[in-house]
Scaffold this motif. Structure first.
Motif, mmCIF file in Angstrom:
data_model
loop_
_atom_site.group_PDB
_atom_site.id
_atom_site.type_symbol
_atom_site.label_atom_id
_atom_site.label_comp_id
_atom_site.label_asym_id
_atom_site.label_seq_id
_atom_site.Cartn_x
_atom_site.Cartn_y
_atom_site.Cartn_z
ATOM 1 N N THR A 1 0.939 -3.420 9.814
ATOM 2 C CA THR A 1 0.994 -2.227 8.965
ATOM 3 C C THR A 1 0.301 -1.048 9.637
ATOM 4 O O THR A 1 0.787 0.092 9.578
ATOM 5 C CB THR A 1 0.327 -2.515 7.606
ATOM 6 O OG1 THR A 1 0.964 -3.638 7.000
ATOM 7 C CG2 THR A 1 0.456 -1.312 6.690
ATOM 8 N N ILE A 2 -0.808 -1.302 10.295
ATOM 9 C CA ILE A 2 -1.511 -0.242 11.031
ATOM 10 C C ILE A 2 -0.641 0.289 12.153
ATOM 11 O O ILE A 2 -0.605 1.505 12.418
ATOM 12 C CB ILE A 2 -2.856 -0.763 11.583
ATOM 13 C CG1 ILE A 2 -3.746 -1.271 10.448
ATOM 14 C CG2 ILE A 2 -3.551 0.331 12.376
ATOM 15 C CD1 ILE A 2 -4.053 -0.232 9.402
ATOM 16 N N TRP B 1 1.596 -4.863 3.207
ATOM 17 C CA TRP B 1 0.316 -4.972 3.897
ATOM 18 C C TRP B 1 0.267 -6.154 4.862
ATOM 19 O O TRP B 1 0.625 -7.280 4.541
ATOM 20 C CB TRP B 1 -0.837 -5.112 2.913
ATOM 21 C CG TRP B 1 -2.145 -5.388 3.612
ATOM 22 C CD1 TRP B 1 -2.876 -6.533 3.591
ATOM 23 C CD2 TRP B 1 -2.832 -4.493 4.494
ATOM 24 N NE1 TRP B 1 -3.986 -6.417 4.386
ATOM 25 C CE2 TRP B 1 -3.986 -5.163 4.952
ATOM 26 C CE3 TRP B 1 -2.583 -3.187 4.923
ATOM 27 C CZ2 TRP B 1 -4.888 -4.575 5.829
ATOM 28 C CZ3 TRP B 1 -3.479 -2.599 5.798
ATOM 29 C CH2 TRP B 1 -4.608 -3.288 6.243
ATOM 30 N N HIS B 2 -0.149 -5.849 6.099
ATOM 31 C CA HIS B 2 -0.431 -6.847 7.130
ATOM 32 C C HIS B 2 -1.582 -6.276 7.946
ATOM 33 O O HIS B 2 -1.576 -5.081 8.287
ATOM 34 C CB HIS B 2 0.797 -7.083 8.014
ATOM 35 C CG HIS B 2 0.618 -8.174 9.021
ATOM 36 N ND1 HIS B 2 -0.026 -7.974 10.228
ATOM 37 C CD2 HIS B 2 0.993 -9.485 9.000
ATOM 38 C CE1 HIS B 2 -0.032 -9.110 10.906
ATOM 39 N NE2 HIS B 2 0.580 -10.035 10.182
ATOM 40 N N LEU C 1 9.461 -3.740 13.191
ATOM 41 C CA LEU C 1 8.503 -3.350 12.160
ATOM 42 C C LEU C 1 9.155 -2.876 10.871
ATOM 43 O O LEU C 1 8.455 -2.591 9.896
ATOM 44 C CB LEU C 1 7.585 -2.244 12.697
ATOM 45 C CG LEU C 1 6.690 -2.623 13.885
ATOM 46 C CD1 LEU C 1 5.999 -1.388 14.445
ATOM 47 C CD2 LEU C 1 5.673 -3.666 13.463
ATOM 48 N N MET C 2 10.481 -2.803 10.835
ATOM 49 C CA MET C 2 11.143 -2.275 9.649
ATOM 50 C C MET C 2 10.920 -3.161 8.426
ATOM 51 O O MET C 2 10.965 -2.680 7.291
ATOM 52 C CB MET C 2 12.637 -2.121 9.908
ATOM 53 C CG MET C 2 12.985 -0.957 10.836
ATOM 54 S SD MET C 2 12.500 0.656 10.166
ATOM 55 C CE MET C 2 13.629 0.818 8.808
ATOM 56 N N GLU C 3 10.672 -4.446 8.626
ATOM 57 C CA GLU C 3 10.449 -5.332 7.486
ATOM 58 C C GLU C 3 9.169 -4.992 6.729
ATOM 59 O O GLU C 3 8.980 -5.427 5.591
ATOM 60 C CB GLU C 3 10.390 -6.783 7.953
ATOM 61 C CG GLU C 3 9.251 -7.100 8.908
ATOM 62 C CD GLU C 3 9.252 -8.550 9.341
ATOM 63 O OE1 GLU C 3 8.990 -9.425 8.484
ATOM 64 O OE2 GLU C 3 9.534 -8.801 10.534
ATOM 65 N N TYR C 4 8.294 -4.212 7.360
ATOM 66 C CA TYR C 4 7.052 -3.809 6.696
ATOM 67 C C TYR C 4 7.185 -2.457 5.995
ATOM 68 O O TYR C 4 6.242 -2.005 5.357
ATOM 69 C CB TYR C 4 5.909 -3.757 7.716
ATOM 70 C CG TYR C 4 5.630 -5.097 8.346
ATOM 71 C CD1 TYR C 4 4.829 -6.034 7.708
ATOM 72 C CD2 TYR C 4 6.198 -5.442 9.573
ATOM 73 C CE1 TYR C 4 4.586 -7.280 8.270
ATOM 74 C CE2 TYR C 4 5.960 -6.681 10.141
ATOM 75 C CZ TYR C 4 5.160 -7.604 9.481
ATOM 76 O OH TYR C 4 4.932 -8.836 10.043
ATOM 77 N N ILE D 1 0.861 -1.175 0.000
ATOM 78 C CA ILE D 1 0.000 0.000 0.000
ATOM 79 C C ILE D 1 0.903 1.231 0.000
ATOM 80 O O ILE D 1 1.965 1.242 0.622
ATOM 81 C CB ILE D 1 -0.959 0.043 1.214
ATOM 82 C CG1 ILE D 1 -0.190 0.148 2.537
ATOM 83 C CG2 ILE D 1 -1.884 -1.156 1.223
ATOM 84 C CD1 ILE D 1 -1.081 0.451 3.720
ATOM 85 N N GLY D 2 0.511 2.237 -0.736
ATOM 86 C CA GLY D 2 1.288 3.463 -0.831
ATOM 87 C C GLY D 2 0.561 4.625 -0.206
ATOM 88 O O GLY D 2 -0.662 4.737 -0.318
#
Length: 289
Positions: free
Chosen positions: A219-220, A214-215, A194-197, A94-95
């Motif tokens: 992601t949220i 997206w997860h 969280l850097m992998e996202y 998602i962008g």
């Protein structure tokens, strides 16, 4: 003489004619902006003092994470967007594209004062440097008015002490705070795994671009950390897309299955390999990545 330079002036939303005359006398010239003489020289010196600190913070971010969000020009933007490690065909992205609304005007001194103190401590500046810099930036942000045909107005939102329109310190002063906050933000994302996202986090002045894997929950969490990372006086506008995101003068097409594209827009008569900022663009050139 330092006294006239740092003489406090009454801050109001609009000054009437007598008030304007008082300011004209205080500055010894016709007032167009509070960044004019004698504040001009102070702003220029403070801006020069700020540049090495910005570079130092960006270097530290690169050392810790291998890349930095801040981009200086279109070339840096393209080079980052075209790197192969950003997009993997098997991932759903998602962008988010957007900007900080009136960033210079809304960089409230009362909110960023603690950041400035922490930055100066981090760089181990001497007493003279700290005294001059803190006094200069406070004065320039509190005395923030400019002249229009309808009168003289102060800047900032809801009485915020932001940078005046035309102030030489506005760009570097704001950049210093944003880069400092970016370093803390990336540290938090890394500590929480969280850097992998985060496939991409780029910024050109007040324009932002995020590409996130997206997860449904992680992601949220990333978005929440990023949204709370910057001074609370700043307001952001973002658009979310799963197909295309625009950044500076470039468009990145994502989730295209077989191939992703970067589209550079530039003037037909331009001889530059990359587009200049703030120009009317046409005739797109498409590059595969």
């Amino acid at each position: 003489c330092m006294a006239p330079i740092f003489r406090p002036l009454i801050k109001v939303q609009k000054l009437d004619e007598p008030g304007y005359k008082d300011i004209e006398i205080a500055s010894a010239r016709m007032v167009k902006s509070s960044s004019g003489a004698p504040h001009n020289c102070i702003a220029e010196v403070a801006s020069l003092m700020t540049e090495p600190m910005i570079d130092g913070l960006n270097d530290k971010i690169v050392e810790d994470h291998g890349w930095k969000p801040a981009k200086k020009d279109c070339v840096e933007v393209y080079n980052r967007l075209s790197q192969e490690d950003i997009i993997h065909p098997s991932e759903k992205l998602i962008g988010l594209e957007g900007d900080a609304v009136d960033m210079y005007l809304c960089m409230d001194y009362d909110i960023i004062r603690e950041d400035i103190e922490e930055i100066l401590i981090y760089f181990e500046k001497d007493v003279d440097f700290i005294q001059f810099y803190t006094r200069a930036i406070e004065t320039l942000m509190r005395i923030n008015y400019w002249r229009q045909p309808g009168g003289i107005f102060t800047v900032g939102r809801r009485g915020a002490n932001g940078f005046s329109i035309g102030c030489f310190l506005a760009a570097n002063g704001s950049e210093l705070i944003i880069v400092w906050r970016e370093g803390m933000m990336l540290k938090t994302l890394k500590e929480r795994g969280l850097m992998e996202y985060v496939r991409l986090l780029s910024r050109y002045k007040d324009d932002f671009l995020l590409l996130l894997v997206w997860h449904p929950t992680r992601t949220i969490e990333v978005i929440k950390i990023i949204s709370k990372a910057f001074p609370s006086s700043l307001k952001f506008k973002f658009k979310i897309s799963t197909l295309r995101v625009d950044f500076v003068d470039q468009s990145l097409y994502i989730n295209q299955d077989s191939q992703n594209y970067i589209r550079l827009l530039r003037k037909a008569e331009s001889s530059y390999d990359y587009p200049r900022k703030s120009t009317n663009m046409n005739n797109p050139t498409i590059y595969g990545t």
